[in-house]
Design an enzyme around this catalytic site. Structure first.
Site, short mmCIF file in Angstrom:
data_model
loop_
_atom_site.label_atom_id
_atom_site.label_comp_id
_atom_site.label_asym_id
_atom_site.label_seq_id
_atom_site.Cartn_x
_atom_site.Cartn_y
_atom_site.Cartn_z
N LYS A 110 -9.84 -1.18 13.40
CA LYS A 110 -8.98 -2.01 12.54
C LYS A 110 -8.74 -3.32 13.27
CE LYS A 110 -6.91 -1.55 8.53
NZ LYS A 110 -7.44 -0.79 7.40
N GLY A 225 2.82 1.33 -8.13
CA GLY A 225 1.98 0.25 -7.61
C GLY A 225 0.92 -0.08 -8.64
N GLY A 227 -1.49 -2.73 -8.24
CA GLY A 227 -2.39 -3.73 -7.66
C GLY A 227 -3.82 -3.24 -7.84
N ASN A 228 -4.68 -3.60 -6.90
CA ASN A 228 -6.09 -3.21 -7.01
C ASN A 228 -6.24 -1.70 -7.19
OD1 ASN A 228 -8.52 -2.04 -5.35
ND2 ASN A 228 -9.22 -3.98 -6.17
N GLY A 230 -3.78 0.85 -7.73
CA GLY A 230 -3.02 1.47 -8.82
C GLY A 230 -3.58 1.14 -10.18
P1 NAD Z 1 -2.18 -4.69 -3.78
O1 NAD Z 1 -1.47 -5.69 -2.96
O2 NAD Z 1 -3.31 -5.12 -4.67
O3 NAD Z 1 -1.12 -3.93 -4.74
C1 NAD Z 1 0.08 -3.39 -4.30
C2 NAD Z 1 0.95 -3.06 -5.51
O4 NAD Z 1 2.12 -2.41 -5.07
C3 NAD Z 1 1.42 -4.29 -6.30
O5 NAD Z 1 1.38 -3.99 -7.68
C4 NAD Z 1 2.88 -4.45 -5.86
O6 NAD Z 1 3.69 -5.07 -6.85
C5 NAD Z 1 3.26 -3.00 -5.70
N1 NAD Z 1 4.43 -2.81 -4.86
C6 NAD Z 1 4.80 -3.46 -3.74
N2 NAD Z 1 5.98 -3.00 -3.31
C7 NAD Z 1 6.36 -2.03 -4.18
C8 NAD Z 1 7.50 -1.19 -4.29
N3 NAD Z 1 8.48 -1.25 -3.40
N4 NAD Z 1 7.54 -0.31 -5.32
C9 NAD Z 1 6.54 -0.25 -6.22
N5 NAD Z 1 5.47 -1.03 -6.18
C10 NAD Z 1 5.38 -1.91 -5.18
O7 NAD Z 1 -2.65 -3.56 -2.77
P2 NAD Z 1 -3.80 -2.47 -2.98
O8 NAD Z 1 -5.09 -3.01 -2.45
O9 NAD Z 1 -3.72 -1.94 -4.36
O10 NAD Z 1 -3.34 -1.36 -1.92
C11 NAD Z 1 -2.32 -0.42 -2.23
C12 NAD Z 1 -2.32 0.68 -1.17
O11 NAD Z 1 -3.60 1.31 -1.14
C13 NAD Z 1 -2.05 0.20 0.25
O12 NAD Z 1 -1.37 1.25 0.94
C14 NAD Z 1 -3.46 0.07 0.84
O13 NAD Z 1 -3.45 0.18 2.25
C15 NAD Z 1 -4.11 1.27 0.18
N6 NAD Z 1 -5.58 1.19 0.14
C16 NAD Z 1 -6.21 0.15 -0.49
C17 NAD Z 1 -7.61 0.15 -0.55
C18 NAD Z 1 -8.34 -0.94 -1.31
O14 NAD Z 1 -9.58 -0.81 -1.45
N7 NAD Z 1 -7.66 -1.95 -1.83
C19 NAD Z 1 -8.36 1.16 0.06
C20 NAD Z 1 -7.67 2.22 0.69
C21 NAD Z 1 -6.29 2.21 0.72
#
Ligand code: NAD
Length: 425
Positions: A110, A225, A227-228, A230
């Protein structure tokens, strides 16, 4: 020590107690576990850029390479003001476990820079990316260490880093970074891969546990959540016929027991607004994020932040299964409470491994110079992640342990075995 690092190390120590029985040579096994508790290499240094105002700006940067017994190091680079050495070490350790459980031939790493990227201009961000790439150039490469995007980094940042790296080494080497834009050798299907992989696992889990007694529409899902991860999880789950009844972002949650129109919510979010600003219809109502975690649903999907389910709300979780799409959303204490209450927890290192699996496919395509269709990417993802789930399910049933312990058991065993084969311990 930070909580995520403590939790990661405790997971290894706990699992080693179950795993020890499989090894006749206890001394070698202990040596292997002691090695996995520490990273193999820590690269840390200060990187500087010339700010827009002409002044020098300096940032602390890290790349931590945890273990490469199973293959080149692999892991994202995070730009965030709260990055710490401990956090990067914890995430590098979890990457080793995730790659091992997914059955892809990588070790874990990382990277991180302590910076608030929202305070930088685009030019400063480009220079910072380039300075970071220069720092890590001696330690990365397709067969050494393959970085990728993470929090606040993306395909554009990978492109700048790739350019700096290739200039330094004097040749093209696209397989050094994944998460690249398609134009520079990225893979089709990477954007939705984490959500898509999660839904493949969920479908298989429900087949094993529910055995067709329940129609898909009776499976209700709440996703924290949007984001990407969820969004794609909710969208693809709905397309497959499951009923997604709640979603949330940091502003609010939306609940409708009859099911939500995920595409319409996504369209609204795309306009740059938060869920709170949406006008509700058809029986939908706003709920808080805490209420979402307590909904009576089949599957609760934390897909936002770490430590969402803690000792204070684990007793109130009303779902039959917690499906960890975020990294580290359940604390160790909460995990024990859920286990005692008979609630299955599908662990992050399996549930969200679709992202790194498609990154692996990107690397394979780059090394071959031959690019796959999206159908092929999704077929291969389904095969790989379903096998990973079935391997865990077999161990869970045979040893009567939780899915998390079974996932850790498999991943740590694979790393230990690779170290023994190489004669490292
Ligand atoms: P992102 O930034 O695209 O989305 C995060 C979402 O969480 C947003 O909708 C935000 O509004 C919401 N959020 C933030 N704080 C919050 C709260 N207190 N309550 C409810 N919702 C809240 O991030 P992402 O890429 O979707 O990643 C989300 C999780 O998945 C992280 O833990 C990340 O480490 C993990 N992850 C992501 C990937 C990937 O490919 N993007 C891969 C493995 C793991």
């Amino acid at each position: 020590m930070n909580t995520m690092l403590t939790a990661a190390l405790n997971q290894i120590k706990d699992t080693s107690l179950i795993l020890a029985k499989d090894y006749e040579d206890g001394k070698t096994f202990k040596k292997a576990i002691d090695t996995i508790l520490k990273p193999q290499k820590v690269i840390d240094g200060k990187i500087s850029i010339k700010g827009k105002d002409g002044k020098k700006k300096t940032f602390q940067a890290f790349r931590i390479q945890h273990n490469d017994a199973r293959g080149p190091f692999k892991g994202g680079i995070r730009f965030h003001q709260n990055v710490s050495r401990d956090e990067v070490q914890a995430l590098s350790t979890l990457m080793s476990l995730k790659c091992a459980v997914a059955g892809i031939p990588y070790g874990g790493a990382k990277g991180g820079v302590i910076v608030d990227p929202t305070k930088l201009t685009k030019g400063e961000l480009k220079d910072l990316s380039s300075a970071y790439a220069k720092l890590i150039t001696p330690y990365i490469g397709p067969w050494k260490d393959v970085p990728a995007p993470d929090v606040n980094t993306d395909g554009q940042i990978m492109s700048w880093m790739l350019e700096t790296y290739e200039k330094k080494i004097g040749q093209q080497a696209p397989a050094t970074f994944t998460g690249k834009p398609l134009e520079l050798g990225g893979s089709l299907g990477r954007t939705e891969a984490t959500g898509q992989g999660g839904v493949f696992v969920l479908d298989e889990y429900l087949k094993q546990r529910v055995k067709g007694k329940r129609s898909k529409m009776k499976v209700t899902i709440a996703v924290q959540g949007f984001g990407n991860v969820g969004f794609y999880f909710a969208k693809i789950a709905k397309e497959l016929g499951f009923k997604v009844v709640a979603v949330s972002d940091s502003s609010t949650g939306i609940y409708n027991p009859k099911g939500l129109d995920i595409e319409a919510i996504a369209k609204f979010k795309e306009s740059g607004k938060s869920l709170k600003e949406q006008s509700l219809k058809g029986g939908s109502k706003f709920i808080t994020n805490s209420e979402l975690l307590e909904l009576p649903v089949t599957v609760l999907v934390p897909a936002a932040l770490e430590n969402a389910i803690t000792i204070s709300n684990a007793k109130k979780v009303n779902a039959k299964c917690v499906f960890e799409m975020a990294n580290g959303p359940t604390t160790s204490e909460a995990d024990q409470i859920l286990f005692k209450r008979g609630i299955d927890v599908i662990p992050d290192i399996l549930a969200n491994s679709g992202g790194v699996t498609v990154s692996y496919f990107e690397w394979v395509q780059n090394l071959n110079g031959y690019y796959w269709t999206k159908e092929r990417v999704n077929d291969e993802l389904k095969k790989t992640i379903t096998k990973a789930f079935l391997d865990i399910d077999t161990i869970k049933k045979a040893k009567k342990i939780s899915y998390r312990h079974a996932a850790n058991y498999i991943s740590i065993k694979r790393i230990v075995d690779a170290m023994i084969l190489r004669g490292r311990v």
